[in-house]
Design an enzyme around this catalytic site. Structure first.
Site, PDB file in Angstrom:
ATOM      1  N   SER A  92      11.295  90.896  28.059  1.00  0.00           N
ATOM      2  CA  SER A  92      12.119  90.449  29.180  1.00  0.00           C
ATOM      3  C   SER A  92      13.591  90.384  28.761  1.00  0.00           C
ATOM      4  O   SER A  92      14.132  91.389  28.311  1.00  0.00           O
ATOM      5  CB  SER A  92      11.590  89.117  29.711  1.00  0.00           C
ATOM      6  OG  SER A  92      12.115  88.821  30.982  1.00  0.00           O
TER       7      SER A  92
ATOM      8  N   ASP B  41       7.072  92.204  34.259  1.00  0.00           N
ATOM      9  CA  ASP B  41       7.643  91.475  33.115  1.00  0.00           C
ATOM     10  C   ASP B  41       6.607  91.190  32.030  1.00  0.00           C
ATOM     11  O   ASP B  41       5.538  90.638  32.285  1.00  0.00           O
ATOM     12  CB  ASP B  41       8.225  90.158  33.645  1.00  0.00           C
ATOM     13  CG  ASP B  41       9.132  89.465  32.649  1.00  0.00           C
ATOM     14  OD1 ASP B  41       8.684  89.172  31.526  1.00  0.00           O
ATOM     15  OD2 ASP B  41      10.297  89.211  33.000  1.00  0.00           O
TER      16      ASP B  41
END
Length: 323
Positions: free
Chosen positions: A83, A202
């Site tokens: 991320s 993600d």
């Protein structure tokens, strides 16, 4: 333990150091050994991996951590991130100077990596229309062009998740910008990224602190920067806050073992900074600097201890003194 190990190494590596009157033998030896570790190639010390956690805009604290490590000459051989850790890690592994990374992070805004404008937010809430994260790839390309993984200054990898299977997808080859976009593609807000017949979101959901990925890159000693949310004290005030907390709780639960597998952990105290709290990014980076500075001596000593068997291999006291 470090004192005993350093004193033991004194006889082997730096017998002349103890003769200086103005510094303690321990301090002299530690300084000498750290110079040896900094200068040593992989093989004379462990291959060092830097792991950067997920954490939305809190993850900009990684820039502060990297600044301290770089200023100290801390050897970093491979980089892994998830991320926001993938964004910062890509810039660092791609050779972007830390001062420039600080500048880039300082200019991040709510919609930097997405089409997350007010009208788009209304669309998300009222019409159940997920947003695009295409601008994340544009941001990475702006500074790294169209670099592929094999063109990076340091070996780099990042993690995403297949939303249909729950599998962690590790990117180690191909286009870096696309991989970073997939790694930072927040579920529930951004549309899954279709890539090679997979639908990616993600990576923080499945691999919040990708220590395992750094091991795949060959890391033998790992220092990790963790910017986890303090969800125990957090009181969600919106749908987005609630979503962030759920993701962070799941990520934290799944990453407990990963934290244990890191050789050294730096945890900047940024848990009170919200997912989209852009105005506090400079504060997050400063907290990264402060925490890494506080932990630096301990991190260096940990790496020294891990390096001693390799540094001392085939050395005699005469060789150490001559060096």
């Amino acid at each position: 333990m470090i004192r005993r190990a350093l004193l033991l190494a004194l006889a082997l590596l730096a017998p002349a150091a103890a003769s200086a009157a103005d510094l303690s033998a321990d301090a002299l030896l530690r300084s000498h050994l750290w110079r040896e570790v900094r200068a040593a190639p992989v093989g004379r010390r462990p291959k060092v991996g830097l792991v950067l956690s997920a954490g939305s805009l809190r993850g900009t604290a990684h820039v502060g951590v990297i600044k301290v490590l770089q200023d100290a000459g801390f050897p970093i051989d491979v980089v892994a991130g998830t991320s926001m850790g993938a964004v910062v890690g890509a810039f660092y592994a791609g050779g972007i100077p830390v001062d420039k990374m600080w500048e880039i992070a300082s200019e991040l805004r709510l919609d930097t990596g997405s089409n997350f404008s007010g009208s788009r937010l209304i669309s998300l809430i009222l019409f159940d229309s997920l947003l695009s994260s295409a601008n994340t790839a544009k941001l990475v390309r702006k500074y790294l062009d169209d670099k592929r993984f094999d063109q990076m200054k340091k070996p780099f990898a990042c993690v995403s998740m297949d939303v249909y299977t729950g599998e962690a997808i590790i990117f180690r080859n191909g286009d870096v910008a696309t991989a970073v976009r997939a790694s930072m593609n927040l579920p529930g807000i951004f549309r899954p990224l279709e890539y090679r017949h997979r639908y990616l979101v993600d990576g923080g959901v499945v691999d919040y602190i990708p220590v395992d990925v750094a091991r795949l890159l060959g890391a033998q000693w790992i220092i990790a920067s963790d910017t986890e949310n303090d969800y125990t004290a957090s009181r969600p005030k919106s749908v987005l806050d609630s979503l962030e907390q759920v993701i962070d709780i799941r990520g934290s639960y799944l990453s407990r073992e990963q934290r244990k597998q890191a050789n050294f952990l730096i945890r900047p105290p940024v848990g009170d900074i919200g997912m989209f709290d852009a105005k506090r990014i400079p504060e997050a980076m400063e907290r990264g600097v402060i925490e890494a500075s506080r932990d630096l001596d301990a991190a260096e000593e940990s790496l020294i201890l891990a390096s001693l068997p390799l540094l001392s291999k085939d050395w005699t006291p005469a060789q150490a003194a001559a060096r």
